[in-house]
Design a protein around this motif. Structure first.
Motif, PDB file in Angstrom:
ATOM      1  N   UNK A   1       0.623  -0.312   1.135  1.00  0.00           N
ATOM      2  CA  UNK A   1      -0.285  -0.472   2.261  1.00  0.00           C
ATOM      3  C   UNK A   1      -1.336   0.392   1.320  1.00  0.00           C
ATOM      4  N   UNK A   2      -1.910  -0.154   1.728  1.00  0.00           N
ATOM      5  CA  UNK A   2      -3.870   0.586   1.598  1.00  0.00           C
ATOM      6  C   UNK A   2      -4.239   1.098   3.015  1.00  0.00           C
ATOM      7  N   UNK A   3      -3.536   1.338   3.889  1.00  0.00           N
ATOM      8  CA  UNK A   3      -4.713   1.166   5.351  1.00  0.00           C
ATOM      9  C   UNK A   3      -3.606   0.135   6.793  1.00  0.00           C
ATOM     10  N   UNK A   4      -3.253   1.805   7.294  1.00  0.00           N
ATOM     11  CA  UNK A   4      -2.855   1.147   8.631  1.00  0.00           C
ATOM     12  C   UNK A   4      -1.722   1.575   8.957  1.00  0.00           C
ATOM     13  N   UNK A   5      -1.065   1.386   9.790  1.00  0.00           N
ATOM     14  CA  UNK A   5       1.312   1.319   9.603  1.00  0.00           C
ATOM     15  C   UNK A   5       1.741  -0.111   9.911  1.00  0.00           C
ATOM     16  N   UNK A   6       3.459  -0.747   8.996  1.00  0.00           N
ATOM     17  CA  UNK A   6       3.526  -1.204   9.226  1.00  0.00           C
ATOM     18  C   UNK A   6       5.517  -0.844   9.990  1.00  0.00           C
ATOM     19  N   UNK A   7       5.699  -1.587  10.697  1.00  0.00           N
ATOM     20  CA  UNK A   7       6.794  -1.730  11.021  1.00  0.00           C
ATOM     21  C   UNK A   7       7.465  -2.354  10.604  1.00  0.00           C
ATOM     22  N   UNK A   8       8.563  -1.584  10.091  1.00  0.00           N
ATOM     23  CA  UNK A   8       9.928  -2.675   9.413  1.00  0.00           C
ATOM     24  C   UNK A   8      10.921  -2.505  10.475  1.00  0.00           C
ATOM     25  N   UNK A   9      11.558  -3.983  11.275  1.00  0.00           N
ATOM     26  CA  UNK A   9      12.713  -4.053  12.146  1.00  0.00           C
ATOM     27  C   UNK A   9      13.363  -4.832  11.465  1.00  0.00           C
ATOM     28  N   UNK A  10      14.804  -4.379  12.473  1.00  0.00           N
ATOM     29  CA  UNK A  10      15.878  -6.009  12.439  1.00  0.00           C
ATOM     30  C   UNK A  10      15.742  -6.458  13.560  1.00  0.00           C
ATOM     31  N   UNK A  11      16.158  -7.397  13.687  1.00  0.00           N
ATOM     32  CA  UNK A  11      16.744  -8.595  15.322  1.00  0.00           C
ATOM     33  C   UNK A  11      18.337  -7.737  15.305  1.00  0.00           C
ATOM     34  N   UNK A  12      18.401  -7.694  16.478  1.00  0.00           N
ATOM     35  CA  UNK A  12      19.734  -6.788  17.583  1.00  0.00           C
ATOM     36  C   UNK A  12      20.619  -7.983  18.030  1.00  0.00           C
ATOM     37  N   UNK A  13      19.468  -8.377  18.448  1.00  0.00           N
ATOM     38  CA  UNK A  13      20.524  -9.658  19.137  1.00  0.00           C
ATOM     39  C   UNK A  13      19.450 -10.403  19.915  1.00  0.00           C
ATOM     40  N   UNK A  14      20.097 -11.678  20.557  1.00  0.00           N
ATOM     41  CA  UNK A  14      18.830 -12.470  21.255  1.00  0.00           C
ATOM     42  C   UNK A  14      18.701 -11.879  22.478  1.00  0.00           C
ATOM     43  N   UNK A  15      17.340 -11.725  22.814  1.00  0.00           N
ATOM     44  CA  UNK A  15      16.590 -10.856  23.991  1.00  0.00           C
ATOM     45  C   UNK A  15      16.386  -9.775  24.227  1.00  0.00           C
ATOM     46  N   UNK A  16      16.439  -8.897  22.745  1.00  0.00           N
ATOM     47  CA  UNK A  16      15.989  -7.773  22.599  1.00  0.00           C
ATOM     48  C   UNK A  16      15.301  -7.856  21.698  1.00  0.00           C
TER      49      UNK A  16
END
Length: 160
Positions: free
Chosen positions: A26-41
């Motif tokens: 990442x040179x500039x900005x903000x990145x979120x690292x996420x995982x799926x926890x369940x359908x509709x969530x």
């Protein structure tokens, strides 16, 4: 070679489950690292990467699909390195771990040397206290290994 890539707020940079083919800094900005926890969530955010941070290395090292999604929280500019160049520069996970083993062996040998040196130094200080005049003339290289402490120092130093 590195290339610049721009992402707008909300853009998915990598998607969980996709094939890993690039490494990101990442040179500039903000990145979120996420995982799926369940359908509709809502996805669970594992970490946030900011300027000078990186992501995407584990999937490349392990040669596995992406285990998380990276999404631009703000406008983001990344330096991107393709998989072949990344592996050429860093190596495979096995190579990285082997380098770690070499470092660990060197560290262990250095620790043995320090332990042996400390034992020898303490023995010399003890000899100086006991025989001030004679001990001043002694050099650790010329000492014979009659003392149990010196014997132990010799054994520690010569461990494999």
């Amino acid at each position: 070679h590195l290339q610049f890539r721009d992402y707008d707020e909300g853009d998915v940079i990598v998607l969980e489950g996709d094939e890993a083919d690039e490494f990101y800094i990442v040179k500039d900005g903000v990145v979120d690292i996420s995982v799926e926890v369940g359908e509709g969530m809502a996805p669970k955010i594992l970490s946030t990467i900011t300027r000078r941070g990186w992501f995407g290395e584990l999937a490349l090292l392990k040669d596995q699909p992406r285990n998380a999604t990276a999404r631009a929280r703000t406008k983001v500019q990344c330096l991107v390195l393709i998989k072949d160049d990344f592996i050429r520069l860093i190596g495979t996970l096995e190579e990285v771990l082997n380098r770690g083993n070499v470092v660990a062996r060197h560290k262990k040998a250095t620790e043995r040397w320090h332990r042996a040196f400390n034992i020898i130094s303490k023995t010399l200080m003890l000899l100086r206290r006991i025989r001030k005049e004679q001990a001043r003339k002694l050099d650790w290289k010329t000492l014979t290994f009659g003392s149990s402490k010196l014997e132990r120092a010799y054994q520690v130093f010569n461990q494999k």
